[in-house]
Design a protein around this motif. Structure first.
Motif, PDB file in Angstrom:
ATOM      1  N   TYR A  29       0.839  -1.197   0.000  1.00  0.00           N
ATOM      2  CA  TYR A  29       0.000   0.000   0.000  1.00  0.00           C
ATOM      3  C   TYR A  29       0.878   1.253   0.000  1.00  0.00           C
ATOM      4  O   TYR A  29       0.646   2.189  -0.759  1.00  0.00           O
ATOM      5  CB  TYR A  29      -0.917  -0.040   1.223  1.00  0.00           C
ATOM      6  N   ARG A  30       1.910   1.257   0.846  1.00  0.00           N
ATOM      7  CA  ARG A  30       2.834   2.396   0.913  1.00  0.00           C
ATOM      8  C   ARG A  30       3.678   2.487  -0.355  1.00  0.00           C
ATOM      9  O   ARG A  30       3.938   3.579  -0.854  1.00  0.00           O
ATOM     10  CB  ARG A  30       3.746   2.264   2.128  1.00  0.00           C
ATOM     11  N   ALA A  31       4.115   1.339  -0.882  1.00  0.00           N
ATOM     12  CA  ALA A  31       4.945   1.323  -2.089  1.00  0.00           C
ATOM     13  C   ALA A  31       4.186   1.860  -3.302  1.00  0.00           C
ATOM     14  O   ALA A  31       4.792   2.371  -4.241  1.00  0.00           O
ATOM     15  CB  ALA A  31       5.441  -0.090  -2.372  1.00  0.00           C
ATOM     16  N   ALA A  32       2.852   1.781  -3.252  1.00  0.00           N
ATOM     17  CA  ALA A  32       2.020   2.291  -4.351  1.00  0.00           C
ATOM     18  C   ALA A  32       1.902   3.812  -4.305  1.00  0.00           C
ATOM     19  O   ALA A  32       1.201   4.404  -5.124  1.00  0.00           O
ATOM     20  CB  ALA A  32       0.640   1.647  -4.294  1.00  0.00           C
ATOM     21  N   TRP A  36       0.141   6.806   4.931  1.00  0.00           N
ATOM     22  CA  TRP A  36      -0.164   5.739   5.880  1.00  0.00           C
ATOM     23  C   TRP A  36      -1.668   5.492   5.897  1.00  0.00           C
ATOM     24  O   TRP A  36      -2.453   6.438   5.854  1.00  0.00           O
ATOM     25  CB  TRP A  36       0.316   6.122   7.277  1.00  0.00           C
ATOM     26  N   PRO A  37      -2.092   4.232   5.959  1.00  0.00           N
ATOM     27  CA  PRO A  37      -3.529   3.951   5.958  1.00  0.00           C
ATOM     28  C   PRO A  37      -4.199   4.467   7.228  1.00  0.00           C
ATOM     29  O   PRO A  37      -3.621   4.417   8.309  1.00  0.00           O
ATOM     30  CB  PRO A  37      -3.599   2.421   5.877  1.00  0.00           C
ATOM     31  N   ARG A  38      -5.411   4.991   7.067  1.00  0.00           N
ATOM     32  CA  ARG A  38      -6.170   5.536   8.194  1.00  0.00           C
ATOM     33  C   ARG A  38      -7.049   4.457   8.811  1.00  0.00           C
ATOM     34  O   ARG A  38      -7.597   3.628   8.101  1.00  0.00           O
ATOM     35  CB  ARG A  38      -7.043   6.695   7.732  1.00  0.00           C
ATOM     36  N   HIS A  39      -7.209   4.518  10.115  1.00  0.00           N
ATOM     37  CA  HIS A  39      -8.080   3.550  10.786  1.00  0.00           C
ATOM     38  C   HIS A  39      -9.489   4.094  10.966  1.00  0.00           C
ATOM     39  O   HIS A  39     -10.384   3.372  11.372  1.00  0.00           O
ATOM     40  CB  HIS A  39      -7.485   3.105  12.129  1.00  0.00           C
ATOM     41  N   ASN A  40      -9.676   5.368  10.672  1.00  0.00           N
ATOM     42  CA  ASN A  40     -11.014   5.956  10.695  1.00  0.00           C
ATOM     43  C   ASN A  40     -11.074   7.063   9.653  1.00  0.00           C
ATOM     44  O   ASN A  40     -10.077   7.406   9.034  1.00  0.00           O
ATOM     45  CB  ASN A  40     -11.391   6.471  12.086  1.00  0.00           C
ATOM     46  N   LYS A  41     -12.246   7.592   9.438  1.00  0.00           N
ATOM     47  CA  LYS A  41     -12.465   8.681   8.485  1.00  0.00           C
ATOM     48  C   LYS A  41     -11.984   8.336   7.075  1.00  0.00           C
ATOM     49  O   LYS A  41     -11.322   9.128   6.408  1.00  0.00           O
ATOM     50  CB  LYS A  41     -11.815   9.972   8.974  1.00  0.00           C
ATOM     51  N   THR A  42     -12.308   7.142   6.630  1.00  0.00           N
ATOM     52  CA  THR A  42     -12.032   6.740   5.263  1.00  0.00           C
ATOM     53  C   THR A  42     -13.171   5.865   4.768  1.00  0.00           C
ATOM     54  O   THR A  42     -13.776   5.126   5.553  1.00  0.00           O
ATOM     55  CB  THR A  42     -10.694   5.989   5.137  1.00  0.00           C
ATOM     56  N   ASN A  43     -13.467   5.974   3.487  1.00  0.00           N
ATOM     57  CA  ASN A  43     -14.517   5.150   2.891  1.00  0.00           C
ATOM     58  C   ASN A  43     -13.944   3.927   2.190  1.00  0.00           C
ATOM     59  O   ASN A  43     -14.689   3.080   1.722  1.00  0.00           O
ATOM     60  CB  ASN A  43     -15.336   5.972   1.890  1.00  0.00           C
TER      61      ASN A  43
END
Length: 129
Positions: A29-32, A36-43
């Motif tokens: 995910y980071r290499a793309a 950093w991925p979110r644990h909230n406020k994301t769809n």
């Protein structure tokens, strides 16, 4: 009699395989080019799943519950995992002091706080300290 009742549980092995899979997924995910991925406020369900997993790793690390081998893997595969995303919220915003001129008087206020006047900042301010 219950069939296979003596068969050992595979839960621990399954958990370890899932942990390694999530580590790989966060690295990809980071290499793309993603933050950093979110644990909230994301769809995005993938981002949320990875964000929750990473959030739990940070919680376990702070609590001293993260195994040293896993900590080493995280450090090696996704450096910077402890810090994560730069905070941008109202409570964590860097406050910059701004000097403003209004009616010939020099006023000071701090960016990020509510202004009492309703004039745009650009018409009042002379610069950032």
């Amino acid at each position: 009699m219950i069939p296979d009742w003596r068969k050992p549980s595979t839960k621990q092995a399954d958990d370890e395989a899932r942990w390694t899979q999530r580590l790989t997924e966060v690295a990809e995910y980071r290499a793309a080019g993603n933050d950093w991925p979110r644990h909230n406020k994301t769809n995005d369900p993938l981002e949320r799943m990875l964000g929750v997993w990473l959030h739990v790793q940070r919680i376990n690390d702070r609590a001293g519950k993260l195994e040293p081998a896993k900590k080493d893997q995280l450090d090696k595969v996704i450096p910077g995992w402890r810090q994560g995303r730069a905070r941008r919220g109202a409570n964590s915003r860097m406050i910059r002091q701004v000097v403003c001129l209004k009616g010939g008087q020099m006023n000071r206020w701090w960016e990020g706080r509510n202004r009492t006047d309703h004039e745009p900042r650009s018409t009042l301010c002379r610069g950032v300290l």
